[in-house]
Design a protein around this motif. Structure first.
Motif, PDB file in Angstrom:
ATOM      1  N   ILE A  57       3.979 -14.352  15.440  1.00 49.61           N
ATOM      2  CA  ILE A  57       4.040 -13.457  16.652  1.00 49.61           C
ATOM      3  C   ILE A  57       2.934 -13.965  17.415  1.00 49.61           C
ATOM      4  CG2 ILE A  57       3.738 -11.243  17.520  1.00 49.61           C
ATOM      5  CD1 ILE A  57       4.763 -10.026  14.907  1.00 49.61           C
ATOM      6  N   LEU A  58       1.820 -14.445  16.929  1.00 45.92           N
ATOM      7  CA  LEU A  58       0.556 -14.981  17.664  1.00 45.92           C
ATOM      8  C   LEU A  58       1.171 -16.183  18.707  1.00 45.92           C
ATOM      9  CD1 LEU A  58      -2.138 -14.431  19.172  1.00 45.92           C
ATOM     10  CD2 LEU A  58      -3.043 -15.597  17.011  1.00 45.92           C
ATOM     11  N   VAL A  59       1.870 -17.085  17.815  1.00 48.46           N
ATOM     12  CA  VAL A  59       2.129 -18.474  18.515  1.00 48.46           C
ATOM     13  C   VAL A  59       3.215 -18.440  19.385  1.00 48.46           C
ATOM     14  CG1 VAL A  59       2.883 -20.778  17.671  1.00 48.46           C
ATOM     15  CG2 VAL A  59       1.012 -19.596  16.239  1.00 48.46           C
ATOM     16  N   LYS A  60       4.053 -17.512  19.084  1.00 49.72           N
ATOM     17  CA  LYS A  60       5.436 -17.199  19.883  1.00 49.72           C
ATOM     18  C   LYS A  60       4.800 -16.619  21.233  1.00 49.72           C
ATOM     19  CE  LYS A  60       9.658 -14.987  20.483  1.00 49.72           C
ATOM     20  NZ  LYS A  60      10.960 -14.160  19.773  1.00 49.72           N
ATOM     21  N   ARG A  61       3.729 -15.710  21.215  1.00 48.13           N
ATOM     22  CA  ARG A  61       3.184 -15.224  22.509  1.00 48.13           C
ATOM     23  C   ARG A  61       2.633 -16.241  23.252  1.00 48.13           C
ATOM     24  NH1 ARG A  61      -0.463 -10.061  21.565  1.00 48.13           N
ATOM     25  NH2 ARG A  61       1.633  -9.106  20.818  1.00 48.13           N
ATOM     26  N   ARG A  62       1.906 -17.014  22.422  1.00 44.12           N
ATOM     27  CA  ARG A  62       1.049 -18.023  23.417  1.00 44.12           C
ATOM     28  C   ARG A  62       1.939 -19.082  23.947  1.00 44.12           C
ATOM     29  NH1 ARG A  62      -4.367 -18.490  21.261  1.00 44.12           N
ATOM     30  NH2 ARG A  62      -5.189 -16.518  21.221  1.00 44.12           N
ATOM     31  N   LEU A  63       2.973 -19.561  23.257  1.00 41.76           N
ATOM     32  CA  LEU A  63       4.000 -20.129  23.696  1.00 41.76           C
ATOM     33  C   LEU A  63       4.684 -19.707  24.972  1.00 41.76           C
ATOM     34  CD1 LEU A  63       5.721 -21.727  20.349  1.00 41.76           C
ATOM     35  CD2 LEU A  63       4.032 -23.146  22.263  1.00 41.76           C
ATOM     36  N   GLU A 108       3.552 -17.452  27.175  1.00 45.03           N
ATOM     37  CA  GLU A 108       2.638 -17.349  28.061  1.00 45.03           C
ATOM     38  C   GLU A 108       2.361 -18.734  28.922  1.00 45.03           C
ATOM     39  OE1 GLU A 108      -0.260 -13.877  26.400  1.00 45.03           O
ATOM     40  OE2 GLU A 108      -0.827 -15.790  26.426  1.00 45.03           O
ATOM     41  N   ALA A 109       2.398 -19.995  28.059  1.00 39.52           N
ATOM     42  CA  ALA A 109       2.255 -21.405  28.574  1.00 39.52           C
ATOM     43  C   ALA A 109       3.269 -21.525  29.236  1.00 39.52           C
ATOM     44  CB  ALA A 109       1.999 -22.311  27.181  1.00 39.52           C
ATOM     45  N   VAL A 110       4.588 -21.391  28.532  1.00 42.89           N
ATOM     46  CA  VAL A 110       5.849 -21.641  29.390  1.00 42.89           C
ATOM     47  C   VAL A 110       5.880 -20.800  30.791  1.00 42.89           C
ATOM     48  CG1 VAL A 110       8.340 -21.365  29.574  1.00 42.89           C
ATOM     49  CG2 VAL A 110       7.030 -22.306  27.448  1.00 42.89           C
ATOM     50  N   ILE A 123       5.836 -22.462  34.727  1.00 43.94           N
ATOM     51  CA  ILE A 123       6.896 -22.069  35.509  1.00 43.94           C
ATOM     52  C   ILE A 123       6.666 -21.500  36.862  1.00 43.94           C
ATOM     53  CG2 ILE A 123       9.189 -20.694  35.815  1.00 43.94           C
ATOM     54  CD1 ILE A 123       9.421 -20.942  32.969  1.00 43.94           C
ATOM     55  N   GLY A 124       5.487 -20.637  36.633  1.00 46.85           N
ATOM     56  CA  GLY A 124       4.820 -19.990  37.715  1.00 46.85           C
ATOM     57  C   GLY A 124       4.191 -21.178  38.601  1.00 46.85           C
ATOM     58  N   ASN A 125       3.612 -22.069  37.991  1.00 45.84           N
ATOM     59  CA  ASN A 125       2.926 -23.158  38.939  1.00 45.84           C
ATOM     60  C   ASN A 125       3.894 -23.803  39.522  1.00 45.84           C
ATOM     61  OD1 ASN A 125       0.326 -22.505  37.891  1.00 45.84           O
ATOM     62  ND2 ASN A 125       0.337 -23.917  36.192  1.00 45.84           N
ATOM     63  N   GLU A 126       5.138 -24.249  38.883  1.00 51.16           N
ATOM     64  CA  GLU A 126       5.997 -25.085  39.466  1.00 51.16           C
ATOM     65  C   GLU A 126       6.781 -24.159  40.662  1.00 51.16           C
ATOM     66  OE1 GLU A 126       6.670 -28.018  38.582  1.00 51.16           O
ATOM     67  OE2 GLU A 126       8.135 -28.548  39.939  1.00 51.16           O
ATOM     68  N   ILE A 127       6.827 -22.896  40.426  1.00 49.77           N
ATOM     69  CA  ILE A 127       7.504 -22.362  41.470  1.00 49.77           C
ATOM     70  C   ILE A 127       6.472 -22.190  42.620  1.00 49.77           C
ATOM     71  CG2 ILE A 127       8.386 -19.907  42.179  1.00 49.77           C
ATOM     72  CD1 ILE A 127       9.316 -19.656  39.436  1.00 49.77           C
ATOM     73  N   GLY A 128       5.360 -22.186  42.358  1.00 54.92           N
ATOM     74  CA  GLY A 128       4.306 -22.104  43.803  1.00 54.92           C
ATOM     75  C   GLY A 128       4.538 -23.273  44.469  1.00 54.92           C
ATOM     76  N   ASN A 129       4.332 -24.436  43.705  1.00 52.82           N
ATOM     77  CA  ASN A 129       4.500 -25.713  44.183  1.00 52.82           C
ATOM     78  C   ASN A 129       5.862 -25.828  45.114  1.00 52.82           C
ATOM     79  OD1 ASN A 129       2.181 -26.576  43.139  1.00 52.82           O
ATOM     80  ND2 ASN A 129       3.217 -27.431  41.274  1.00 52.82           N
ATOM     81  N   LEU A 130       6.899 -25.325  44.619  1.00 52.24           N
ATOM     82  CA  LEU A 130       8.155 -25.547  45.344  1.00 52.24           C
ATOM     83  C   LEU A 130       8.195 -24.468  46.701  1.00 52.24           C
ATOM     84  CD1 LEU A 130      10.775 -25.455  42.627  1.00 52.24           C
ATOM     85  CD2 LEU A 130      10.310 -27.307  44.048  1.00 52.24           C
ATOM     86  N   LYS A 131       7.398 -23.501  46.422  1.00 51.24           N
ATOM     87  CA  LYS A 131       7.345 -22.588  47.666  1.00 51.24           C
ATOM     88  C   LYS A 131       6.409 -23.205  48.708  1.00 51.24           C
ATOM     89  CE  LYS A 131       8.061 -18.160  45.457  1.00 51.24           C
ATOM     90  NZ  LYS A 131       7.559 -16.704  45.203  1.00 51.24           N
TER      91      LYS A 131
END
Length: 890
Positions: A21-27, A29-31, A35-43
């Motif tokens: 459960i911990l590893v899945k949560r970390r993965l 969050e990383a994803v 995605i948030g960084n990429e969306i910010g760049n695209l904006k």
């Protein structure tokens, strides 16, 4: 302990689940972070793209040329603000979805169908990538204008919105198609200027051809004055396009001028005999004496011609007169008059010069007539003289024969001798020619007739027994010795009779005056003594007439040498064969001989563009003449000038080309004047457009006296710098003006960017309007964008200059009246309740805010953010609900 074996696996399983459960949560969050960084760049990229698009749109809308886009079917689907102005549209919907030929007359000036020619040009642009041509367009109001059109095929691309679906980043899709970009530039003014210049050139060419035609006519040089004057008056009316042309000459007392010939173009008739007295028209006669030329543009008001108004000009419908004095030998002898019927005419400088040239041709015709009359008189005198000489010589020969016979027979018949002597004496005494008998040996006079004594002014006692040397009769003493020697030499030949005929000699009268005679002599025997019988005919008058003719010819040569225009003759191979001093000075040479010796290749040495010589020859081959042939040429010192050539081809009787001849005029000053005029017109145009809107300036140029327009809807903005009055008291005036100029110059740039019209500045207040003088549907949006940008610019100014200025802005939308006021300093201004309310919005606003009325709010609320201020009391209006413009909706 029996449960411990189950407890350990259970614990291990639990720990594993927790770790998963911990590893899945970390993965996750990383994803999500990636995605948030990429969306910010695209904006950010999308924001930059929108900013670039906005800059392109601003440039696209603010260009002065009309820019339109056509789809694959050749229909308009977009255009800038200049397109609306150029075609008289108020909205893009008026031309979008239409073809170019729908904004054109049915046929172009070439006669081709606008629809067919438009399709050809569009096909060429799609096929070759671009196409450039001139086109006659038609506005919505049916007025027409000429434009220069550039069609360019462009790859038109667009992209779909960026989106994030199902937590996955999807790339944007792109599409493209080939469309046409049309750039249209109104060249009506340039075309009009070109037509004006062409008209002037046509006039000059027509006048030059007319003068060359007169030069080639034999009537002028032949001495037939009546025929020459008729030719000149006909050429004058046809070339200047006037109704009447006439030639008037002074009478002997110079108290009046008499009409030698009056030609009326409409009736193709020639009349003469009218008389104008100086006492009746003193102003006109004074003008003839003092003026180089009388160019009366309005003959009824010109003081030099107004005396003719009531009794002459009005009766015949004459409105303008162009009169050139005629001068012969430096003395004015008459005038050539050109009379125009119809609207008053402004005579051009080249027309005045042409009139002066016609006056010179009249003078040449008069001189030719005088010369011809003198030549005819001289010819008649010569013929009579030759007849008389032949008659007298025949009589003398016959008498001499009779004398010789009588002398031989003297011894046989004294009566016969006496009779012979009487006959000889009678012929001798009564002859109108000078007859002398002298001894051959020493030249003493034996006898002379009465004609000798009368013409040479001697008494008989002074002559008989003396020699010609004693009386100093021979101007050249060697003449008598030469004549005696020639007679003796001829007498020594068996076939000769010792005579001499028609030797021209000069004799001196007793008074010292010179007499020219045509001398015939013969040696005779008198009483076995050789004597010289001389018969001399007085030809002094004929010699003087010949000298007068020679001086006349020299005078015409002087005209050639002293002409102000360059005159030349050149071979087809490009070499000069003659040139006058004016041409040598024009090209910078010391003399005509210097020019002919050094300028041996016209094509390479003279023309700046060597191809001009080929053009010159081609025109000669085609038309046998050139007129107004303008070129840039080199002078000897390397400098360049502009010249205009008028020339013709000279051929022999079989049509073979001999040489070219013509005249050259320096037109450098005219070229410079034309360029200066063009520059001044551009400066004037630029100054006018800085004062008034383009459309209003255009109406003023069309001489519209009162300009006042009513607009149903426009948006007015007032902006005021808060605290500026207090600031002005604390800084120097120069610094204050520089600060205010920097702020208002920035606002001026924003006004142009948003397609608005600046009305005026009042102190530290700035007034701008949208939707006029060219109506537009988005006037409220444009003014809102202007207001937001003004706030941004004032904040930028504060940060750069350490100031703390605030801007208070008020906006209102509604009907206004606009117009031009003033007669010395034009001003384009607005009036109406809409203007007053906009001013109240600014004065009742809050520093740093943009306050708008409800009418403006209703137009902008879907695209912009507002904050309702509520109802506030407004001076002169009562309570009004107002709003603050906060920004743009995302």
């Amino acid at each position: 302990m029996p449960h411990s074996q189950f407890l350990i696996p259970l614990v291990a399983l639990t720990i594993g689940v927790l770790v998963f459960i911990l590893v899945k949560r970390r993965l996750r969050e990383a994803v999500e972070q990636a995605i948030g960084n990429e969306i910010g760049n695209l904006k950010a990229i999308q924001a930059k793209l929108q900013e670039s698009e906005q800059k392109f749109r601003t440039l696209y809308e603010s260009t002065i040329d009309a820019v339109m886009l056509l789809d694959e079917r050749a229909y308009f689907f977009d255009g800038n603000r200049a397109t609306l102005e150029m075609f008289g549209c108020t909205a893009k919907e008026q031309f979008c979805g239409k073809r170019p030929d729908e904004f054109s007359p049915p046929f172009q000036p070439s006669g081709e169908s606008s629809a067919q020619l438009s399709a050809q040009n569009i096909a060429t642009a799609f096929r070759e990538g671009s196409c450039r041509f001139e086109w006659l367009h038609r506005r919505l109001d049916r007025s027409e204008f000429t434009a220069e059109v550039w069609l360019t095929a462009v790859d038109w691309k667009w992209s779909s919105e960026l989106s994030v679906l199902s937590s996955e980043l999807e790339t944007s899709t792109h599409s493209s198609r080939i469309v046409l970009q049309a750039v249209v530039r109104d060249i009506s003014d340039r075309k009009q200027a070109e037509e004006t210049l062409k008209a002037s050139s046509r006039r000059l060419r027509r006048q030059s051809l007319a003068l060359l035609d007169l030069t080639s006519r034999t009537q002028i040089a032949s001495g037939d004055l009546s025929a020459a004057i008729q030719d000149i008056t006909v050429v004058a009316t046809d070339t200047l396009e006037v109704e009447r042309a006439s030639v008037w000459l002074y009478n002997e007392e110079r108290s009046a001028i008499v009409c030698l010939n009056l030609y009326e173009r409409s009736y193709t008739s020639h009349t003469s005999g009218l008389e104008l007295r100086a006492v009746d028209f003193p102003g006109y006669f004074q003008g003839l004496q003092t003026e180089r030329i009388i160019a009366a543009h309005d003959a009824h008001t010109d003081p030099r011609t107004s005396e003719f108004s009531a009794n002459y000009l009005t009766l015949l419908g004459i409105t303008s007169m162009l009169d050139a004095p005629i001068r012969v030998g430096g003395r004015m002898v008459g005038v050539i008059c050109h009379e125009h019927i119809g609207p008053a005419r402004q005579w051009a400088l080249e027309e005045e010069q042409f009139a002066s040239s016609l006056a010179d041709f009249v003078a040449l015709a008069m001189e030719a007539a005088s010369r011809m009359k003198a030549q005819e008189a001289l010819k008649k005198a010569n013929e009579e003289l030759e007849i008389r000489v032949e008659e007298r010589t025949g009589v003398l020969k016959e008498t001499n024969k009779q004398l010789m016979v009588e002398i031989l027979e003297r011894k046989r018949s004294s009566d016969a001798l006496r009779l012979s002597e009487e006959k000889f004496s009678k012929a001798f005494r009564s002859s109108p020619d000078i007859i002398t008998i002298t001894t051959v040996e020493d030249g003493r006079f034996i006898d002379v007739n009465e004609t000798f004594l009368s013409l040479l002014e001697f008494d008989r006692e002074e002559v008989i027994g003396h020699t010609a040397s004693d009386l100093n009769i021979w101007v050249n003493q060697e003449d008598r010795a030469r004549i005696v020697e020639m007679l003796q030499s001829a007498q020594s030949q068996p076939w000769e009779r010792g005579s001499l005929r028609n030797q021209e000699c000069e004799f001196r009268k007793k008074s010292g005056e010179i007499l020219v005679g045509l001398l015939s002599a013969e040696i005779i025997d008198l009483e076995n003594q050789p004597c010289l019988l001389v018969v001399t005919t007085d030809i002094t008058y004929r010699v003087r007439m010949e000298e007068a003719l020679r001086q006349t010819e020299e005078k015409y040569r002087t005209i050639f040498e002293n002409a102000i225009e360059g005159i030349f003759q050149t071979l087809p191979q490009g070499k000069y064969i003659s040139a006058n001093p004016a041409l040598a000075r024009l090209y910078g040479y010391f003399s005509p001989a210097d020019l002919i010796a050094n300028l041996t290749n016209i094509e390479q040495q003279l023309y700046v563009d060597p191809n001009r010589r080929g053009d010159f020859i081609a025109l000669m081959q085609q038309n046998n003449a050139v007129s107004g042939f303008e070129s840039q040429v080199h002078r000897q010192d390397g400098s360049t000038i502009w010249i205009s050539e008028n020339a013709r081809a000279v051929r022999d009787a079989e049509g073979k080309l001999l040489y070219y001849e013509g005249i050259v005029e320096d037109i450098t000053a005219r070229k410079l004047a034309q360029e200066a005029l063009r520059y001044e017109q551009e400066q004037t145009e630029r100054l006018l457009l800085n004062i008034l809107p383009h459309a209003i300036a255009q109406r003023l140029r069309e001489e519209e006296t009162t300009i006042a327009d009513s607009f149903d809807e426009s948006t007015v903005l007032f902006g005021d710098i808060v605290g500026f009055t207090e600031l002005s008291a604390s800084i120097e005036p120069v610094e204050l003006v520089e600060l205010l100029n920097e702020i208002f110059s920035t606002f001026d740039t924003l006004t142009d960017q948003h397609g608005l019209e600046k009305i005026k500045t009042i102190g530290d207040a700035y007034m701008v309007v949208g939707g006029l003088p060219i109506p537009r549907t988005d006037h409220a949006e444009a003014v809102a964008e202007m207001a937001l940008d003004m706030q941004i610019e004032i904040n930028r100014f504060n940060s750069e200059t350490n100031q703390n200025l605030q801007l208070r802005v008020g906006i209102n939308t509604g009907p206004v009246v606009a117009g031009v006021i003033g007669i010395k300093k034009f001003s384009y201004d607005l009036w109406g309740d809409t203007v007053n309310t906009a001013s109240r919005m600014e004065s009742h606003g809050i520093p740093g805010s943009i306050q708008v009325t409800a009418s403006t709010y209703q137009l902008l609320r879907d695209k912009y953010l507002f904050e309702e201020r509520g109802r506030i009391p407004i001076k002169g209006k009562g309570e009004m609900t107002t709003y603050f413009l906060m920004g743009r909706r995302v």
